[in-house]
Design an enzyme around this catalytic site. Sequence first.
Site, short mmCIF file in Angstrom:
data_model
loop_
_atom_site.label_atom_id
_atom_site.label_comp_id
_atom_site.label_asym_id
_atom_site.label_seq_id
_atom_site.Cartn_x
_atom_site.Cartn_y
_atom_site.Cartn_z
N ASP A 101 14.04 -43.71 -9.22
CA ASP A 101 13.88 -44.52 -10.41
C ASP A 101 15.24 -45.14 -10.73
OD1 ASP A 101 12.72 -45.36 -12.97
OD2 ASP A 101 11.37 -43.65 -12.71
N ASP A 203 12.81 -49.44 -13.69
CA ASP A 203 12.27 -49.20 -15.03
C ASP A 203 12.29 -50.48 -15.87
OD1 ASP A 203 11.44 -47.02 -16.91
OD2 ASP A 203 13.21 -47.68 -18.02
N GLU A 266 8.62 -51.93 -12.51
CA GLU A 266 7.70 -51.55 -13.59
C GLU A 266 7.58 -52.73 -14.54
OE1 GLU A 266 6.96 -48.51 -17.32
OE2 GLU A 266 8.94 -49.33 -16.92
N HIS A 327 3.27 -41.52 -15.72
CA HIS A 327 3.74 -40.57 -16.71
C HIS A 327 3.75 -41.13 -18.13
CE1 HIS A 327 7.03 -43.17 -15.85
NE2 HIS A 327 7.73 -42.68 -16.85
N ASP A 328 3.26 -42.36 -18.30
CA ASP A 328 3.25 -42.98 -19.62
C ASP A 328 1.84 -43.20 -20.16
OD1 ASP A 328 6.06 -43.29 -19.72
OD2 ASP A 328 5.94 -45.15 -18.56
C1 GLC Z 1 9.56 -46.86 -18.91
C2 GLC Z 1 9.31 -45.43 -18.52
C3 GLC Z 1 9.07 -44.64 -19.77
C4 GLC Z 1 10.33 -44.72 -20.61
C5 GLC Z 1 10.69 -46.17 -20.90
C6 GLC Z 1 12.07 -46.30 -21.44
O1 GLC Z 1 8.45 -47.45 -19.49
O2 GLC Z 1 8.24 -45.36 -17.63
O3 GLC Z 1 8.77 -43.31 -19.49
O4 GLC Z 1 10.15 -44.03 -21.81
O5 GLC Z 1 10.67 -46.94 -19.73
O6 GLC Z 1 13.00 -46.04 -20.44
#
Ligand code: GLC
Length: 532
Positions: A101, A203, A266, A327-328
């Site tokens: 990541d 991210d 992402e 995970h979100d």
């Molecule tokens: C992304 C991650 C998430 C995190 C956010 C801030 O969306 O997947 O888990 O809280 O970024 O870094």
Amino acid sequence: MKHAAISWWQEGILYQIYPRSFQDSNGDGIGDISGIISRLPYLRYLGIDAIWLSPIFPSPMADFGYDISNYLGVDPIFGTLDDFDTLVAAAHASNLKVILDLVPNHTSDQHPWFIESRSSRDNPKRDWYLWREPRADGTAPNNWMSEFGGSAWSYDAGATQYYYHAFLREQSDLNWRNPAVRQAIYDVMRFWLQRGIDGFRVDVLWHLIKDSEFRDNPPNSNFLPGRPPHEALLPLYSTDRPEMLDVVTEMRRVVDEFSDRVLIGEIYLPVDRLVAYYGKDLSGAHLPFNFALLSVPWNARAIAMLIDDYERALPAAAWPNWVLGNHDRPRVASRVGHAQARVAAMLLLTLRGTPTLYYGDEIGMQQVAIAQDQVRDPFEKNVPGIGVGRDGCRTPMQWNGEAHGGFTTGEPWLPLADDYACENVASLSADTRSVLNLYRALIELRKATPELVTGSYAPVAATGDLLAYRREYEGNTLLIVLNLGADPISIGSDVMAFPGEILLSTNLDLTGETACGGLDLGGNEGLIIRLR
Ligand code: GLC
């Protein structure tokens, strides 16, 4: 099967590990790198090709690792750099790629860069973050809101300015208009790529560049009560700015300094904007994550439409991808129910494009209800009671029926699902009809079947709960029929014009049977059929 022309990230299957919750090796109740190493045989057994690890870097853990205080190390909770090197070597020896990541949008407020930046207005790192004057009345510079509740601006009394954070106040946003910031993050990328990793999942990639004038975001006239407060505004000026494409192209160039690595983004955007992140002439992300399946209403017509929209929006030669869980977002088994989760698995592994699995979905793990006093997720703490909590999809992997599911000998950092004693890797692998064995069969079939990897995709007209499509490669055709409902469906010659051999049923009971001139599809059943 070998495709000389395509890369591992095209033919392979990605698997996301949330390291805190995969396997604890030292009894502190939190998963770690040694734990992951000990589970590599399981990942081989499952058949996936690459693991993506959510952040393992030193962090105060305000957002469980997405608040990084040192990009070039490993948090002691997870182990050491040596452990990490051991993991990469062991994974590679098992033919597994390792994706890390990269969190370039923000650092922890404890990162030395931010500590310097906030120390004074004329510090050389001042401009590495987004500092702005208060408005005349002392309030925040504009109306931008944090995704985790409240204003996205925090006042720093020492510096008498506000700094911007798209997420927690402990996650200060870097200034991606500053070339020195870009170079610093590119060097971070090189550090890990040189260590042998196979790529990055970046991210919140669409957040990196903000409007240079910091204009107010417009109100969202479609805002629904009960949704997170930041959705009251359209993030027009705070995300997805045109300058982003240059950044993605630069990141891709860094990745391309090394051979055979992957850049994944992402990106939560509508499909027409999402595909822009492939970049001009595909010079951007190899795989802008396609999250459409995470939020689509689970019915055949809506899913058919979104596949068509996505296939149509893809630039020529862009490689598609599909994500079923992360995970979100709530677990797929809870979003669609256990019976449909099997259909969802067949969908994911028969669509055109790289599939990404989320750890535990292959054993049907549920969204776990988290008691008030056990909430860990800062999103839920800041915006309580409307169901945004992410702890429930981050609970420990259920390995066996022993205490804490074999995840830890200590107290797990999050509770396990109540059903872990029955629903676990050990019991499901022994059950020939289990969802785990369905995933294994789907993965094995996908690997052995070029139609499913490289083949073209063509929708088949259908109505009601039936979702049907064909995958074709070098004159061979597979028909996939999925029943998104609980009632049986009779498939006629309009959908299945030729006889075929059933390669796999989601029920794992029909393999090898011949389907001639139509067939009956059970409720919640999916079939992969080789047409003659
Ligand atoms: C992304 C991650 C998430 C995190 C956010 C801030 O969306 O997947 O888990 O809280 O970024 O870094």
